[in-house]
Design a protein around this motif. Structure first.
Motif: not given
Lengths: 269, 334
Positions: B50-55
């Motif tokens: 999930h991109p959330f967990h990078h940003v």
């Protein structure tokens, strides 16, 4: 030999911006060709070569190892620019003028294979620029002024946003690392104070991220969006709603950097 | 800063602009999610889709982590599981995971990061590393769902740092799990672990040297590294009354027998743990089956010869000490 990892440094050399500018203005408009890397920019980005593989002024590709490079017809016409080029006493590879037109931007990317570790270096000499040009390397804003000379490691993520109404033109000199260049870099590191700044919109994203860290409701909202593009847009939108002014470029940069760090995490054992 | 919903994802020695090394923890938002995959890393891997967990991964310094965890000590460290690899530790973790009051972290990378921090920071004071270890255990073992106990399965090479871990966790019960070395070697030769290749993993971490590596005899390197691990497990058991030796052959019943009290569990837990043992630990859905016979059948003469030279002696000593431990327990119970 200098350490192989120098993120950037201003160099103890300076050139008269007036002469450089005169040379650039004398180049016919139709000599400029669009940059080959079309995916990386929005707007207009063009260049001419003073030295290239083919010896033609419209050949602005710089990559490739061990090829021969030849001065183009423009080199002889641009005496001030060429004087600046000759001030660098290392073997020259390509020498180009690259112009990022007013209102255009180059998206964040990295250029591999032209680093000190490969025995190469790239020098930038800004010819026309102004304070509304944002040049961001590894999330730090570098302020390059007309007539200065900079070494920058472009394997780091970098992006350029020309938010001004004037074209931004840099003289870009690629060369082979030799003892002279190594000594120049070494001297720059000890003598020149090179400032870098946290870009305002990067700071804005940093503050927004801190808000998200503490806000369970906002976390849930954002976690619902799994599609990457939609998610990045939603981050920008929800920042804007709360008065933050970062843009997609900042969010993409944060995403890319952390994603790469995650993927590379196990490489260093 | 409040980290109660966050999980350490990574320990990194970041290099600052001035060249100094900055030990950093990267945290990922975990909320109420439990660690239920066979390995810690799998849960995180899935999370990172999930991109959330990078940003929105957040950084903290080690000192911030120490400070926060001193106020939020997390679930009690119920036990540490050392093992020689390929010996049923995942099955054992699965049994512990079956109890909802337990947090089980299997080979969490940020823990390895702290244990190996001295590689990146030569001269790191021992008391600082001890403080970091306690903070990391407290951070991973946060009761995100009201859990009460935290069980840590280390990477197989961490038994070499048993003394350091004992200093950090004087009360924690330990086990060292091992298996007939022929079967472990067969498994390693079938699918070699990353640590069996010196270019990918520093030999010193295994008590080995680069010069011990011979590309024509990768199996010998593996066997010697395993022997070192077993020696360290044996030393721990002999010097530490809170360290039990456990053989794969005792699984899965050992959890419901002599490990029950050792790990602070009770009779009521037995049924859930027996049921969990029915599943193949690394491939949920598949039934757990002892594969002793298959692995023994696969062992070549060379494997037998290598085991005989490098592993059999330490295995026999482990078995002798284990027997003595079991007899002592029988005396106490009787």
């Amino acid at each position: 030999m200098p350490p192989v990892a120098i993120p950037w440094t201003k160099l103890p050399l300076a050139f008269d911006p007036v002469g450089l500018r005169e040379d650039v203005q004398a180049i016919p408009v139709d000599a400029w060709v669009p940059h080959f890397n079309h995916q990386d920019y929005h707007g207009e980005w063009s260049g001419v070569a003073l030295r290239s593989k083919s010896g033609r002024a419209d050949d602005i590709t710089a990559q490739g190892s061990d090829e021969e490079f030849h001065n183009t017809a423009l080199a002889a016409q641009c005496s001030h620019l060429w004087e600046a080029v000759e001030a660098f006493e290392f073997p020259k590879r390509s020498v180009r003028l690259l112009r990022l037109h007013a209102g255009s931007r180059v998206r964040e990317h990295r250029d591999a294979d032209l680093g000190l570790a490969d025995g190469m270096l790239r020098i930038h000499v800004p010819v026309t620029t102004n304070e509304d040009v944002e040049f961001i390397v590894a999330n730090r804003r570098l302020i390059l002024r007309e007539g200065e000379a900079w070494y920058i490691d472009f394997s780091q993520p970098h992006r350029i946003d020309n938010r001004s109404t004037v074209d931004r033109t840099h003289l870009i000199i690629d060369g082979t690392l030799n003892d002279w260049a190594a000594a120049l870099l070494q001297r720059s590191l000890s003598e020149v104070v090179t400032e870098s700044f946290e870009p305002a919109r990067v700071a804005s994203l940093r503050l927004f991220r801190e808000q998200v860290f503490e806000d369970a409701g906002l976390q849930s909202e954002l976690l619902e969006i799994t599609d990457r593009e939609k998610f990045l847009d939603a981050v920008v939108a929800s920042g804007m709603e709360r008065g933050f002014d970062f843009e997609l470029g900042e969010v993409e940069s944060e995403f890319n950097r952390r994603r790469i760090e995650w993927l590379e995490r196990s490489v260093v054992a | 800063m409040n980290f109660s919903n966050w999980m350490p994802a990574r320990f990194a020695c970041r290099r600052a602009a001035d060249g100094s090394v900055q030990p950093t923890v990267e945290w990922t938002l975990m909320r109420r999610q439990r660690l239920l995959d066979p390995f810690f890393e799998e849960t995180l891997q899935r999370q990172m889709m999930h991109p959330f967990h990078h940003v929105f991964r957040r950084d903290s310094s080690m000192e911030e982590m120490v400070e926060w965890t001193e106020k939020h000590p997390g679930a009690t460290l119920g036990g540490i599981i050392f093992h020689m690899s390929r010996c049923g530790s995942t099955l054992l973790c699965r049994q512990l995971m079956a109890l909802e009051r337990n947090i089980v972290a299997s080979e969490p990378a940020p823990m390895d990061g702290v244990l190996r921090a001295a590689l990146h920071m030569p001269g790191l004071p021992r008391e600082v590393q001890v403080r970091w270890l306690r903070a990391m255990v407290a951070a991973i073992g946060q009761p995100r769902n009201g859990e009460q106990a935290f069980y840590l399965k280390t990477d197989c090479w961490h038994v070499h740092q048993a003394e350091l871990l004992r200093e950090a966790f004087p009360e924690a019960p330990w086990i060292f799990l091992y298996r007939d070395p022929v079967e472990v070697m067969v498994s390693q030769l079938r699918m070699p672990a990353v640590w069996t290749v010196p270019g990918m993993f520093h030999p010193n971490t295994l008590g080995m040297e680069y010069s011990d590596w011979d590309p024509r005899q990768t199996d010998v390197y593996c066997a010697r590294a395993l022997a070192n691990i077993c020696e360290a497990g044996l030393r721990a058991a002999q010097s530490d009354a809170r360290c039990l030796l456990v053989n794969y052959s005792e699984l899965p019943e050992a959890m419901c027998g002599r490990l029950l009290g050792h790990f602070g569990l009770c009779e009521d837990d037995v049924a859930d743990m027996r049921e969990a043992a029915q599943q193949n630990a690394k491939t949920p859905g598949m039934i757990f089956e002892r594969d002793t016979r298959a692995k023994q059948a696969e062992a070549t003469e060379r494997v037998h010869a290598i085991v005989l030279e490098h592993l059999q002696p330490v295995y026999e000593r482990l078995e002798a000490v284990r027997m003595a431990q079991m007899e002592a327990l029988a005396v106490v119970s009787a």
